[in-house]
Write a protein that holds these residues in place. Structure first.
Motif, mmCIF file in Angstrom:
data_model
loop_
_atom_site.group_PDB
_atom_site.id
_atom_site.type_symbol
_atom_site.label_atom_id
_atom_site.label_comp_id
_atom_site.label_asym_id
_atom_site.label_seq_id
_atom_site.Cartn_x
_atom_site.Cartn_y
_atom_site.Cartn_z
ATOM 1 N N CYS A 97 3.944 -5.361 89.938
ATOM 2 C CA CYS A 97 4.330 -4.963 91.298
ATOM 3 C C CYS A 97 3.062 -4.810 92.135
ATOM 4 O O CYS A 97 2.267 -5.742 92.222
ATOM 5 N N SER A 98 2.824 -3.655 92.746
ATOM 6 C CA SER A 98 1.587 -3.468 93.520
ATOM 7 C C SER A 98 0.375 -3.684 92.630
ATOM 8 O O SER A 98 -0.670 -4.186 93.075
ATOM 9 N N GLY A 99 0.485 -3.319 91.348
ATOM 10 C CA GLY A 99 -0.604 -3.544 90.414
ATOM 11 C C GLY A 99 -0.864 -5.014 90.152
ATOM 12 O O GLY A 99 -1.995 -5.403 89.837
ATOM 13 N N GLY A 100 0.168 -5.855 90.281
ATOM 14 C CA GLY A 100 -0.037 -7.294 90.146
ATOM 15 C C GLY A 100 -0.908 -7.827 91.256
ATOM 16 O O GLY A 100 -1.824 -8.626 91.029
ATOM 17 N N ARG A 101 -0.633 -7.397 92.482
ATOM 18 C CA ARG A 101 -1.504 -7.773 93.610
ATOM 19 C C ARG A 101 -2.922 -7.277 93.370
ATOM 20 O O ARG A 101 -3.903 -7.988 93.602
ATOM 21 N N GLN A 102 -3.041 -6.035 92.895
ATOM 22 C CA GLN A 102 -4.369 -5.472 92.670
ATOM 23 C C GLN A 102 -5.099 -6.170 91.528
ATOM 24 O O GLN A 102 -6.330 -6.266 91.539
ATOM 25 N N SER A 103 -4.372 -6.692 90.552
ATOM 26 C CA SER A 103 -4.995 -7.472 89.489
ATOM 27 C C SER A 103 -5.639 -8.727 90.063
ATOM 28 O O SER A 103 -6.763 -9.095 89.691
#
Length: 247
Positions: free
Chosen positions: A123-129
């Motif tokens: 989710c938001s962590g995917g973008r941040q990855s």
């Protein structure tokens, strides 16, 4: 390798010299191994995320998850900390990069480290990855249905973020992307845009979309959980990290 592991809450010196908490899990044994930074989703530094950290330790990696919302609500329950972070527009990208860099540094400093570190987020962590993969020296990145890597952020969206289109040409590491074909953020058109940009820039990436799966299909404690998609996704993640992190 033994299937025994240790897990603990530690402290990191993150962006701006701020002390934040993080969750670290490590397999027992003297073997040299890669590390994985798990970036938590918008619901926060929660039980499901910590279970994921331990799962990577079971797979043979040193794994860590920094609490990106620690400044907003030190010691608060994940839901409360996430609500406080949303109210403030979310964790700024610059701060996220500083905190993840601290986590990467901690993993590489461990006696068991082989020097290679991957990142993963949902989710938001995917973008941040993907953000991390464009800006920090890591060895592999996994994007699980990260919203707004491409596409337009809707007007009135509570998070103060922009897409990463201008940063994608400097992607520095191999990228694995796992997406739900029924997702809206990112929808198939946004995934296709991401694929087009990475292809045009000669980047190393592999994408897979799951028919019938929507957003959050890895979350075993949520209605969106899709057993077949999640199981296949875990197999792909394990193979990807084995190739690039050396465990």
């Amino acid at each position: 390798m033994s299937d025994s592991l240790t897990a603990e809450t530690i402290r990191l010196t993150g962006h701006g010299g701020d002390e934040i908490e993080a969750y670290l899990a490590r397999p027992q044994g003297p073997q040299r191994r890669g590390g994985v930074v798990v970036i938590h989703h918008m619901p926060g530094y929660d039980r499901g995320t910590k279970e994921m950290v331990r799962r990577f330790a079971e797979l043979g990696y040193d794994a860590i998850c920094p609490n990106l919302f620690y400044r907003e609500a030190p010691g608060a329950a994940p839901d409360d900390a996430a609500a406080a972070a949303r109210a403030g527009g979310g964790a700024p990208d610059e701060r996220v990069l500083g905190d993840i860099d601290a986590a990467v540094t901690r993993l590489r400093a461990l006696p068991s480290a082989n020097g290679r570190v991957g990142v993963i987020g949902h989710c938001s962590g995917g973008r941040q990855s993907v953000l991390v993969a464009c800006n920090l020296a890591v060895d592999a990145a996994v994007d699980c249905y990260g919203a707004f890597v491409t596409g337009t952020v809707p007007e009135g969206f509570p998070m103060r973020i922009s897409n990463l289109v201008d940063q994608l040409p400097r992607l520095r590491t191999p990228l694995l992307g796992l997406f739900g074909a029924e997702d809206k953020y990112p929808g198939p058109e946004q995934v296709a845009e991401l694929e087009k940009i990475l292809t045009a820039n000669g980047k190393d990436f592999t994408f897979h979309s799951y028919e019938g799966a929507g957003h959050g299909f890895f979350s075993a404690d949520r209605p969106a959980y899709d057993v077949a998609a999640a199981n296949d996704g875990w197999e792909r993640i394990a193979a990807f990290y084995a190739e690039h992190l050396g465990a």
